[in-house]
Design a protein around this motif. Structure first.
Motif, mmCIF file in Angstrom:
data_model
loop_
_atom_site.group_PDB
_atom_site.id
_atom_site.type_symbol
_atom_site.label_atom_id
_atom_site.label_comp_id
_atom_site.label_asym_id
_atom_site.label_seq_id
_atom_site.Cartn_x
_atom_site.Cartn_y
_atom_site.Cartn_z
ATOM 1 N N GLU A 300 7.986 4.025 -0.514
ATOM 2 C CA GLU A 300 8.337 3.114 0.571
ATOM 3 C C GLU A 300 7.094 2.583 1.263
ATOM 4 O O GLU A 300 7.018 1.396 1.592
ATOM 5 N N ARG A 301 6.124 3.489 1.484
ATOM 6 C CA ARG A 301 4.886 3.013 2.108
ATOM 7 C C ARG A 301 4.177 1.994 1.218
ATOM 8 O O ARG A 301 3.638 0.987 1.708
ATOM 9 N N SER A 302 4.197 2.280 -0.123
ATOM 10 C CA SER A 302 3.555 1.330 -1.034
ATOM 11 C C SER A 302 4.262 -0.022 -1.001
ATOM 12 O O SER A 302 3.619 -1.075 -0.949
ATOM 13 N N LEU A 303 5.632 0.040 -1.022
ATOM 14 C CA LEU A 303 6.381 -1.214 -0.968
ATOM 15 C C LEU A 303 6.132 -1.943 0.346
ATOM 16 O O LEU A 303 5.965 -3.174 0.373
ATOM 17 N N GLN A 304 6.141 -1.169 1.448
ATOM 18 C CA GLN A 304 5.879 -1.792 2.735
ATOM 19 C C GLN A 304 4.482 -2.394 2.784
ATOM 20 O O GLN A 304 4.281 -3.495 3.314
ATOM 21 N N GLU A 305 3.515 -1.661 2.225
ATOM 22 C CA GLU A 305 2.144 -2.180 2.205
ATOM 23 C C GLU A 305 2.060 -3.440 1.353
ATOM 24 O O GLU A 305 1.419 -4.427 1.739
ATOM 25 N N GLU A 306 2.744 -3.409 0.178
ATOM 26 C CA GLU A 306 2.741 -4.586 -0.672
ATOM 27 C C GLU A 306 3.430 -5.756 0.015
ATOM 28 O O GLU A 306 2.947 -6.898 -0.025
ATOM 29 N N GLU A 307 4.584 -5.455 0.647
ATOM 30 C CA GLU A 307 5.290 -6.511 1.362
ATOM 31 C C GLU A 307 4.439 -7.055 2.515
ATOM 32 O O GLU A 307 4.384 -8.278 2.746
ATOM 33 N N ARG A 308 3.790 -6.139 3.220
ATOM 34 C CA ARG A 308 2.926 -6.593 4.309
ATOM 35 C C ARG A 308 1.781 -7.460 3.788
ATOM 36 O O ARG A 308 1.444 -8.491 4.379
#
Length: 773
Positions: A300-308
């Motif tokens: 989730e953090r990776s996805l959030q970081e990618e999305e960010r």
């Protein structure tokens, strides 16, 4: 009363037994104190029946006997006593002697004769032989009590009292304790066993012949006289058997305890192992869940970081685009300011020249000649430019031509309204309601700039011949327009409803309507029947609403069989709406969000002549190859201010005007105009990024005999592009605001008949000042 009689009879019986036992004390003393208590198994058996060892229980407990034993009907029924052998006392004094036949008692008990001193000591019965004989420890069940008397089920029993609380159980009060014995019946070998009334054990009604079991064992027969040695031998045998039985029972109990302990230990061990396994499994599951949670959180953090990161990139790109757009707008504004200043300076120069001409006394004639000459030049210029996007001023109305406002007597108008012949004007008159008018010959009514919110039923009854109604810039809402409010206007041809608060197009409009404007409203959709019956409509304007391809029905424009002019600018379309009518000639979709043009969007509009798609998001790769290449009537396309990097390919064959101003075009592909017949005439490429390498020698192939005006100003050209010197019909060439440092006079061919090729190197892109070659 019956219980006390029975108790008295039992006391008398024991007094008699005391007298009989006086003679046998010596024999009882030789038994070394080893005898059975009065609760032995033989105590209450009938004559002739062998008795086994008694099973001891505490008084009041549940008797265990033969399955045919019966419970006594009374808790204190006395057991019937029969005649016993004289030597019965050898067995611990438990066997009673024979009783005389005249013994009697209540309840059928048989009692022997009693000595005359019976009943002493308050009715208590004392048997001396029981006191003097040394007894071994009894194995009977003992009920604690007071010394000298016993309490059984709430009834006080005196010392040496004997009673039967229930069938086959006999109890004795001895030393303040109650001892009880239970009778075990022998196994009978007969066909018809029978249990007599008030007896414990069954008896045989018949005898099995030749049955060796019928032989009576003298050792077990209590009626057979025994010697002292036999009695001692029997007692020893019984004692040994008793000890063996006790040892066996103890061993069995010990084995049972040991097994129970082992089972308990094994169960405890299994439970410990199970608990340990459960704890291990739980820890394992917790570890797995923790790892899964950690992996999920990490993902989730990776996805959030990618999305960010993507969001930041998108925002950065939008910011850069906005900055570039703002810079371009600022540059254009600065350029416009410069042009405006130049125009003002030019006007001042003209005024100065005019003043000079006035001073030289060439006032009226020279002015008339100058005006005629300038008018002719302007006419020639408009003829040469052929700009189809030029909007001409509207013709003045009849009242404006006259310039006179006539008030008709006899007609009362609201304050701020004027009437001129057949025209009533109530513009900006601060009206809040529709004014009541009764002018049947009225043709035009303008109510622009008021605060009218409703149009009631019958609002046009007094003005039925209206041809033109202007209700722009009011506060009309959809619910405020009465149904069929316009239906009675049989001659209405033009209806303006711009700048109101309408959410849907008004229904039941007259079929004679030819022009409808609903710009700058809140239209949220167009239904299939919104234009039902408007077959005569020619012009439809719906700009500045919230329309998109999702809320416009694909059959909405079907009833408009004669529509030729459609404006849908400043909406939210991402694609060109479907279902455009075949009669359409001009369509304007400026300032939308259109990103692509599909193959089939213009399939039905074969008569289309003008398409304007300014200020959208089109890219050359999103324009389908068959979108409009075969439209033989499509002559003008405006794709200004989109996202084009190249001049689009597969343009219509009959194209005459192409406007590509304000894109990011860097290259004109070769032969991009070669398929056009007769050829493009007006090409506007101002405000792009063309440089010397972006224009190929074949870029203008196919335009040499048709190009009339070419705008390449505000680019990055360093030389005049190749191929321009071959354009024999070129009249206007705009090259200002580039990086061109020199130009050749050989640009125009010598055989060119009219010297109309004009080079603009001045900053103003559309200035009329030029240098003729």
């Amino acid at each position: 009363m019956e219980r006390w009689v029975l108790l008295s009879l039992s006391l008398l019986a024991y007094l008699y037994l005391e007298a009989q036992a006086q003679d046998q004390r010596g024999l009882a003393g030789q038994g070394n104190g080893r005898r059975r208590g009065p609760g032995s198994a033989e105590h209450n058996q009938p004559q002739g029946v062998g008795l086994g060892r008694g099973k001891r229980r505490k008084a009041g407990g549940r008797a265990r006997g033969n399955k045919d034993n019966q419970r006594s009907k009374h808790p204190l029924d006395l057991t019937r006593l029969g005649s016993l052998p004289a030597n019965a006392g050898g067995d611990g004094g438990s066997r009673l002697g024979s009783l005389p036949p005249n013994a009697g008692g209540d309840g059928g008990s048989r009692l022997g004769s009693l000595p005359p001193n019976a009943g002493g000591d308050g009715g208590s019965l004392f048997i001396e032989s029981y006191k003097s004989v040394d007894e071994r420890p009894s194995n009977y069940n003992v009920i604690p009590g007071k010394r000298g008397q016993c309490v059984f089920q709430g009834i006080t029993m005196f010392e040496k009292a004997v009673w039967s609380p229930k069938q086959c159980v006999t109890c004795l009060c001895s030393g303040g304790e109650v001892v009880c014995d239970e009778i075990v019946c022998p196994h009978l070998r007969c066909h018809y066993p029978y249990t007599p009334t008030e007896e414990c054990c069954p008896v045989c009604m018949d005898t099995v012949p030749n049955d060796p079991s019928d032989h009576v064992n003298p050792d077990l027969d209590p009626a057979v006289p025994r010697s002292q040695a036999e009695i001692e031998l029997l007692l020893k045998r019984e004692e040994e058997e008793h000890r063996e039985e006790e040892a066996r029972l103890l061993k069995k109990d010990a084995e049972k305890k040991r097994r129970k302990k082992q089972k308990k230990e094994e169960a405890e061990r299994q439970r410990s192992l199970q608990e340990e396994r459960s704890l291990q499994e739980e820890r394992r599951l917790q570890d797995e869940r923790r790892l899964q949670d950690e992996r999920r959180l990490q993902e989730e953090r990776s996805l959030q970081e990618e999305e960010r990161r993507r969001e930041e990139e998108r925002l950065q790109m939008e910011k850069e685009e906005a900055e570039k757009r703002q810079e371009a707008e600022v540059a254009m504004k600065e350029q416009e300011k410069k042009l405006e200043e130049e125009r003002r300076r030019h006007e001042e120069d003209l005024k100065e020249k005019l003043r000079e001409l006035e001073e030289e006394e060439e006032e009226r004639e020279q002015e008339e000649e100058e005006e005629e000459r300038e008018q002719e030049e302007e006419d020639v210029e408009w003829l040469l430019r052929g700009d189809v996007f030029q909007v001409f001023p509207e013709e003045p109305t009849e009242g404006e031509e006259w310039g006179v406002v006539v008030r008709r007597p006899g007609n009362t108008l609201p304050i701020g309204c004027d009437i001129s012949d057949v025209i009533v004007t109530c513009e900006n008159a601060q009206l809040t309601n529709f004014p009541p008018l009764n002018i049947p010959e009225l043709k035009s009514l303008s109510l622009e700039g008021n605060a009218i919110t409703t149009i009631p039923v019958g609002a046009f009854n007094g003005i039925p011949n209206l041809e033109w109604i202007n209700l722009s810039k009011n506060k009309l809402v959809t619910s405020g327009i009465a149904p069929r409010a316009f239906k009675g206007l049989k001659f209405l041809s033009r209806l303006f409803l711009d700048n109101n608060l309408l959410e849907t197009v008004p229904t039941d409009l007259p079929s004679t309507l030819q022009e409808l404007k609903v710009n700058e409203n809140h239209l949220k959709g167009i239904k299939e029947n919104s234009f039902q019956g408007l077959s005569s409509l020619l012009i439809l304007e719906l700009e500045g609403n919230v329309l998109n391809e999702g809320n416009v029905d694909h059959q909405a424009f079907s009833p408009l069989s004669q529509l030729s002019y459609l404006r849908l600018g400043r909406n939210h379309f991402r694609t060109i709406p479907q279902g455009l009518p075949p009669s359409l000639l001009e369509v304007y979709l400026e300032n939308n969000l259109i990103e692509e043009i599909s193959d089939c969007v213009f399939n039905q509009t074969t008569n289309l002549n003008v398409v304007s798609l300014r200020h959208n998001r089109l890219e050359e790769s999103r324009i389908a190859s068959l979108a409009w290449i075969n439209h033989m009537n499509l002559e003008s396309i405006d794709l200004s201010y989109n996202r084009l990097y190249l001049v689009p390919s597969y343009l219509p064959r009959a194209l005459v005007h192409l406007v590509l101003v304000g894109n990011q075009i860097e290259r004109i592909p070769g032969f991009v105009f070669a398929h056009m017949v007769p050829g493009i005439e007006y090409l506007y490429l101002s405000h792009n990024k063309l440089d010397g390498e972006g224009v190929e020698p074949e870029s203008f192939f196919g335009t040499h005999n048709s190009m009339t005006e070419l705008c390449l100003d505000h680019n990055q050209l360093i030389t005049v592009p190749c191929g321009i010197n071959q354009m024999s019909s070129l009249h206007f060439l705009h090259l200002n605001n580039n990086k061109i440092r020199y130009w050749r006079r050989t640009l125009r061919p010598k055989w060119h008949p009219i010297p109309y090729i004009v080079h603009y190197f001045r900053p103003e892109p559309y200035s009329l000042y030029s240098a003729l070659l």
